[in-house]
Write a protein that holds these residues in place. Structure first.
Motif, PDB file in Angstrom:
ATOM      1  N   ASP A  48       0.783  -1.245   0.099  1.00 51.53           N
ATOM      2  CA  ASP A  48       0.012   0.036  -0.142  1.00 51.53           C
ATOM      3  C   ASP A  48       0.794   1.205   0.188  1.00 51.53           C
ATOM      4  O   ASP A  48       0.251   2.449   0.140  1.00 51.53           O
ATOM      5  N   TYR A  91      -0.531  -2.302  -4.896  1.00 52.78           N
ATOM      6  CA  TYR A  91      -1.748  -2.727  -4.979  1.00 52.78           C
ATOM      7  C   TYR A  91      -2.586  -1.944  -6.118  1.00 52.78           C
ATOM      8  O   TYR A  91      -3.441  -2.770  -6.603  1.00 52.78           O
ATOM      9  N   ASP A 149     -12.688  -7.268  -6.543  1.00 56.54           N
ATOM     10  CA  ASP A 149     -12.146  -6.948  -5.075  1.00 56.54           C
ATOM     11  C   ASP A 149     -13.149  -7.070  -4.223  1.00 56.54           C
ATOM     12  O   ASP A 149     -12.620  -7.647  -2.962  1.00 56.54           O
ATOM     13  N   GLN A 150     -14.074  -6.653  -4.025  1.00 56.43           N
ATOM     14  CA  GLN A 150     -15.124  -6.736  -2.918  1.00 56.43           C
ATOM     15  C   GLN A 150     -15.460  -8.408  -2.773  1.00 56.43           C
ATOM     16  O   GLN A 150     -15.547  -8.814  -1.343  1.00 56.43           O
ATOM     17  N   GLU A 195     -13.514 -10.847  -3.476  1.00 53.90           N
ATOM     18  CA  GLU A 195     -12.367 -11.437  -2.837  1.00 53.90           C
ATOM     19  C   GLU A 195     -12.197 -11.118  -1.085  1.00 53.90           C
ATOM     20  O   GLU A 195     -11.637 -12.070  -0.628  1.00 53.90           O
ATOM     21  N   GLU A 196     -12.344  -9.779  -0.942  1.00 57.56           N
ATOM     22  CA  GLU A 196     -12.495  -9.385   0.355  1.00 57.56           C
ATOM     23  C   GLU A 196     -13.533 -10.237   1.225  1.00 57.56           C
ATOM     24  O   GLU A 196     -13.428 -10.746   2.355  1.00 57.56           O
ATOM     25  N   ALA A 197     -14.779 -10.666   0.650  1.00 58.53           N
ATOM     26  CA  ALA A 197     -15.803 -11.146   1.357  1.00 58.53           C
ATOM     27  C   ALA A 197     -15.294 -12.448   1.763  1.00 58.53           C
ATOM     28  O   ALA A 197     -15.649 -13.523   2.445  1.00 58.53           O
ATOM     29  N   GLN A 198     -14.882 -13.138   0.473  1.00 55.80           N
ATOM     30  CA  GLN A 198     -14.278 -14.742   0.598  1.00 55.80           C
ATOM     31  C   GLN A 198     -12.926 -14.828   1.566  1.00 55.80           C
ATOM     32  O   GLN A 198     -13.268 -15.753   2.450  1.00 55.80           O
ATOM     33  N   ARG A 199     -12.282 -13.675   1.731  1.00 54.30           N
ATOM     34  CA  ARG A 199     -11.231 -13.734   2.844  1.00 54.30           C
ATOM     35  C   ARG A 199     -11.905 -13.779   4.085  1.00 54.30           C
ATOM     36  O   ARG A 199     -11.547 -14.643   5.171  1.00 54.30           O
ATOM     37  N   ILE A 200     -12.909 -12.950   4.451  1.00 53.79           N
ATOM     38  CA  ILE A 200     -13.381 -12.963   5.601  1.00 53.79           C
ATOM     39  C   ILE A 200     -14.243 -14.009   6.016  1.00 53.79           C
ATOM     40  O   ILE A 200     -14.223 -14.435   7.202  1.00 53.79           O
ATOM     41  N   GLU A 208     -11.977 -16.698   7.118  1.00 53.18           N
ATOM     42  CA  GLU A 208     -11.519 -16.525   8.591  1.00 53.18           C
ATOM     43  C   GLU A 208     -12.485 -16.954   9.340  1.00 53.18           C
ATOM     44  O   GLU A 208     -12.344 -17.590  10.729  1.00 53.18           O
TER      45      GLU A 208
END
Length: 116
Positions: free
Chosen positions: A18, A62, A91-92, A94-99, A102
């Protein structure tokens, strides 16, 4: 000086995705595109570069990955506005899948709830 030394010219940002390390000219060169393309995806709010003290746009690794994906879509004939929207949604997702991953890991390690 080692990569771990935060007092070097990059201030310990060598591995920071970043950190706005690239000028607009360098970013365009790396992507094989024009500065106008970078301005256009900025206007479409796909990426928002940081500004240097002198007001020059600076891009992170990024942001360059995001811009490269948009360029792929545009090169295939997708209008720039649609390409930007697609990249934002990817991108959204991918972030939702990561969360979700977890949460699944946390649920698996905590085991079933115990009753009193």
């Amino acid at each position: 000086m080692t990569a771990e030394n935060p007092t070097g010219p990059l201030g310990g940002h060598l591995d920071d995705d970043d950190f706005p390390a690239y000028t607009m000219g360098r970013a365009a060169e790396m992507l094989g595109t024009t500065q106008g393309f970078l301005r256009a995806i900025g206007e479409a709010r796909l990426i928002t570069p940081l500004r240097s003290e002198g007001g020059h746009r600076r891009y992170s690794r990024y942001q360059l990955r995001i811009a490269a994906r948009a360029r792929e879509l545009v090169d295939r004939g997708t209008p720039i506005e649609a390409a930007c929207r697609i990249v934002i949604l990817e991108d959204q997702l991918e972030e939702a899948q990561r969360i979700n991953a977890e949460y699944r890991r946390a649920a698996e390690t905590s085991g079933p709830p115990t009753s009193v």
